[in-house]
Write a protein that holds these residues in place. Structure first.
Motif, PDB file in Angstrom:
ATOM      1  N   ILE A  66      -6.106   1.403  -3.911  1.00  0.00           N
ATOM      2  CA  ILE A  66      -4.952   0.686  -3.370  1.00  0.00           C
ATOM      3  C   ILE A  66      -5.399  -0.434  -2.435  1.00  0.00           C
ATOM      4  CG2 ILE A  66      -2.963   0.916  -1.817  1.00  0.00           C
ATOM      5  CD1 ILE A  66      -2.483   3.688  -3.094  1.00  0.00           C
ATOM      6  N   ASP A  67      -6.414  -0.189  -1.615  1.00  0.00           N
ATOM      7  CA  ASP A  67      -6.924  -1.236  -0.717  1.00  0.00           C
ATOM      8  C   ASP A  67      -7.441  -2.437  -1.505  1.00  0.00           C
ATOM      9  OD1 ASP A  67      -6.318   0.266   1.493  1.00  0.00           O
ATOM     10  OD2 ASP A  67      -8.365   0.994   1.827  1.00  0.00           O
TER      11      ASP A  67
ATOM     12  N   ASP B 118       0.835  -1.205   0.000  1.00  0.00           N
ATOM     13  CA  ASP B 118       0.000   0.000   0.000  1.00  0.00           C
ATOM     14  C   ASP B 118       0.870   1.255   0.000  1.00  0.00           C
ATOM     15  OD1 ASP B 118       0.893  -0.540   2.569  1.00  0.00           O
ATOM     16  OD2 ASP B 118      -0.982   0.030   3.549  1.00  0.00           O
ATOM     17  N   ALA B 119       1.913   1.252   0.797  1.00  0.00           N
ATOM     18  CA  ALA B 119       2.806   2.405   0.852  1.00  0.00           C
ATOM     19  C   ALA B 119       3.579   2.576  -0.449  1.00  0.00           C
ATOM     20  CB  ALA B 119       3.771   2.259   2.028  1.00  0.00           C
TER      21      ALA B 119
ATOM     22  N   ARG C  82       2.534   6.506  -7.120  1.00  0.00           N
ATOM     23  CA  ARG C  82       1.581   7.515  -7.599  1.00  0.00           C
ATOM     24  C   ARG C  82       2.160   8.917  -7.507  1.00  0.00           C
ATOM     25  NH1 ARG C  82      -2.669   7.739  -3.349  1.00  0.00           N
ATOM     26  NH2 ARG C  82      -1.000   8.931  -2.350  1.00  0.00           N
ATOM     27  N   ASP C  83       2.746   9.239  -6.375  1.00  0.00           N
ATOM     28  CA  ASP C  83       3.267  10.588  -6.159  1.00  0.00           C
ATOM     29  C   ASP C  83       4.595  10.802  -6.880  1.00  0.00           C
ATOM     30  OD1 ASP C  83       1.058  10.910  -4.534  1.00  0.00           O
ATOM     31  OD2 ASP C  83       2.159  10.471  -2.678  1.00  0.00           O
TER      32      ASP C  83
ATOM     33  N   LEU D 199      -4.135   6.598  -8.228  1.00  0.00           N
ATOM     34  CA  LEU D 199      -4.447   5.518  -7.291  1.00  0.00           C
ATOM     35  C   LEU D 199      -4.895   6.095  -5.949  1.00  0.00           C
ATOM     36  CD1 LEU D 199      -1.472   3.078  -8.034  1.00  0.00           C
ATOM     37  CD2 LEU D 199      -3.784   3.047  -8.993  1.00  0.00           C
ATOM     38  N   THR D 200      -6.195   6.086  -5.724  1.00  0.00           N
ATOM     39  CA  THR D 200      -6.724   6.549  -4.442  1.00  0.00           C
ATOM     40  C   THR D 200      -6.481   5.487  -3.374  1.00  0.00           C
ATOM     41  OG1 THR D 200      -8.885   5.554  -4.841  1.00  0.00           O
ATOM     42  CG2 THR D 200      -8.544   7.801  -5.665  1.00  0.00           C
ATOM     43  N   GLY D 201      -6.699   5.872  -2.139  1.00  0.00           N
ATOM     44  CA  GLY D 201      -6.565   4.907  -1.055  1.00  0.00           C
ATOM     45  C   GLY D 201      -7.505   3.734  -1.224  1.00  0.00           C
TER      46      GLY D 201
ATOM     47  N   LEU E  45       2.630   1.637  -3.501  1.00  0.00           N
ATOM     48  CA  LEU E  45       1.734   2.130  -4.549  1.00  0.00           C
ATOM     49  C   LEU E  45       1.456   3.625  -4.380  1.00  0.00           C
ATOM     50  CD1 LEU E  45      -0.784  -0.835  -4.837  1.00  0.00           C
ATOM     51  CD2 LEU E  45       0.859  -0.092  -6.580  1.00  0.00           C
ATOM     52  N   ALA E  46       1.282   4.070  -3.146  1.00  0.00           N
ATOM     53  CA  ALA E  46       1.080   5.498  -2.916  1.00  0.00           C
ATOM     54  C   ALA E  46       2.341   6.283  -3.277  1.00  0.00           C
ATOM     55  CB  ALA E  46       0.696   5.739  -1.453  1.00  0.00           C
ATOM     56  N   PHE E  47       3.497   5.722  -2.956  1.00  0.00           N
ATOM     57  CA  PHE E  47       4.762   6.364  -3.334  1.00  0.00           C
ATOM     58  C   PHE E  47       4.884   6.447  -4.860  1.00  0.00           C
ATOM     59  CE2 PHE E  47       9.098   5.910  -4.838  1.00  0.00           C
ATOM     60  CZ  PHE E  47       9.742   6.972  -4.217  1.00  0.00           C
TER      61      PHE E  47
END
Length: 466
Positions: free
Chosen positions: A339-340, A229-230, A236-237, A334-336, A232-234
């Motif tokens: 990602i979930d 999850d972390a 994205r940004d 990719l929203t939270g 994928l958020a990384f």
């Protein structure tokens, strides 16, 4: 059209005599090999396979099918997961022997024959320090990939494969030869760049090339699934404001039994980021430091290597003959919640050979106007492809693997922004409309009405005549 259920193979003797290539029928020793495609799940029995060696062969094969009311399919690389390249009881127009890739290093163009693979494109263009965007697997057909749009490692720097196309040689549904470009038959030229194989047999494409390599900074960094999850958020940004030189994709799967991964990691769920830095190597090293330092990686295989080697990096994970089934969505950032969904379904993956690649858009491909080609939603952030894969001897498990794909796909459906036409599978006919904007769809149907009014070319993600 009439479907032949008990074909008289003698009807193909005249066609065989007229070809530079040859015609393979069920009685031919090579028939079983000739009818196989990349996806081992596809098992169809054509009445005949016309193995073409040039444009004249293709024209003869199309005319034979029309004259004998035979349904026909067109095979280039044979890599479509739905198996569009082959059909039961019809004629396969097989271009797999037409693999030429002729580079003009002064004009910086390549003329690519209809059966050429990404490997042929890369080998010939890199001999001159040039490149065009190709697919992520070197044994994919380069022309078929391009006709659907053509995403690849270089798309953020060079645009989509289709953005480089400057002309096409086409055999139309009545067996005649035409040229398509911005100056000749511009309606056909526009439709070919994203509309797939709906409008004719493309015997060659002329594509612009750009300087690249031969060395790139590329490879992967992998983390355990607990960090997915972390990561994928990384991703994205990190990619949102990245320079065009960065190509980036995620791949979620079980870690394969390779020396790259520690023994205790092999067979466990991981997320990897596959990196392609196509600019200055030292600048790339600096830019990638935050990615390589993020979290607690279990593997880091980013290195300077030949672009042609990097293009083959994923080949071993998707060999010919294995069984495949997939479904795909185009996604925004990719929203939270997205990602979930992804992380939850990674935990229920059913095969060590399955994977979930997530491709990052942006850069040069996003700056091409939407109406320039028939590739839509250039402002989307990602494509996700949910790929189940299993061995032929595990055919009895196919329902379980398909169910995993469908459940994953359904969970992401509320977030979908359509589909990449090259990633359609058994849903090609029901989802082809989602692959285009309303304006593109109407324009494609108008072109289909002009160039294939009887829908002769219907073994594809089919666009019907208006």
């Amino acid at each position: 059209m009439t479907t032949i259920t008990a074909p008289d193979t003698s009807a193909f003797e005249a066609l065989d005599a007229s070809l530079t290539g040859d015609v393979v029928v069920p009685e031919s020793p090579e028939y079983d090999a000739a009818r196989r495609v990349w996806n081992g799940e596809v098992d169809r029995r054509p009445a005949a396979i016309a193995r073409c060696r040039g444009v004249a062969d293709v024209m003869a094969a199309v005319r034979h099918a029309r004259d004998h009311d035979l349904p026909a399919s067109v095979r280039g690389g044979g890599h479509a997961v739905a198996g569009h390249a082959v059909l039961d009881d019809g004629l396969v127009i097989d271009l797999s022997g037409m693999t030429g890739a002729r580079v003009d290093p002064v004009a910086r163009t390549v003329q690519l024959e209809g059966g050429a693979l990404n490997a042929h494109l890369d080998r010939e263009t890199q001999a001159f320090g040039l490149a065009a965007t190709g697919g992520f697997v070197s044994h994919t057909g380069a022309v078929g990939l391009t006709l659907g749009g053509g995403i690849g490692h270089l798309m953020r720097r060079l645009g989509l494969a289709v953005d480089a196309v400057r002309g096409a040689d086409v055999v139309t549904a009545d067996g005649t030869f035409v040229r398509a470009s911005a100056e000749e038959n511009p309606d056909l030229f526009w439709a070919l760049r994203g509309g797939g194989g709906n409008f004719g047999v493309v015997t060659s494409l002329t594509m612009d090339l750009q300087p690249l390599g031969p060395q790139v900074l590329a490879g992967l960094v992998a983390w355990p699934a607990a960090q997915a999850d972390a990561v994928l958020a990384f991703m994205r940004d990190f990619v949102a404001d990245a320079p065009d030189e960065l190509g980036l994709m995620a791949n979620l799967r079980l870690a394969p039994p390779l020396p790259l991964f520690p023994p205790e990691v092999q067979g466990t769920p991981i997320i990897a980021l596959v990196v392609t830095w196509s600019g200055d190597i030292e600048a790339g090293e600096r830019f990638l430091r935050p990615l390589r330092a993020f979290g607690t990686p279990v593997a880091d295989a980013i290195t300077t290597k030949a672009y042609t080697a990097h293009q083959k990096m994923l080949d071993a994970a998707v060999p010919h003959g294995r069984h495949y089934y997939w479904k795909s969505h185009r996604l925004g950032p990719l929203t939270g919640e997205v990602i979930d969904v992804i992380c939850t379904h990674l935990g229920s993956i059913t095969s060590p050979m399955s994977s979930v690649p997530i491709f990052c858009f942006g850069g040069a491909m996003a700056r091409v106007p939407e109406d320039a080609t028939a590739f839509p939603h250039r402002d989307a952030a990602h494509d996700i492809n949910i790929v189940a894969s299993w061995l032929p001897e595990q055919a009895g498990e196919s329902d379980r693997h398909r169910a995993w794909v469908r459940g994953f796909f359904d969970a992401l459906a509320p977030h979908s922004r359509g589909v990449y036409v090259n990633f359609t599978s058994d849903d090609a006919q029901s989802r082809v409309r989602e692959a285009y904007s309303p304006t593109q769809w109407d324009r494609l149907r108008a072109a289909k009405t002009v160039w294939d009014p009887t829908n002769f070319f219907d073994r594809n993600a089919n666009i019907p005549p208006a």
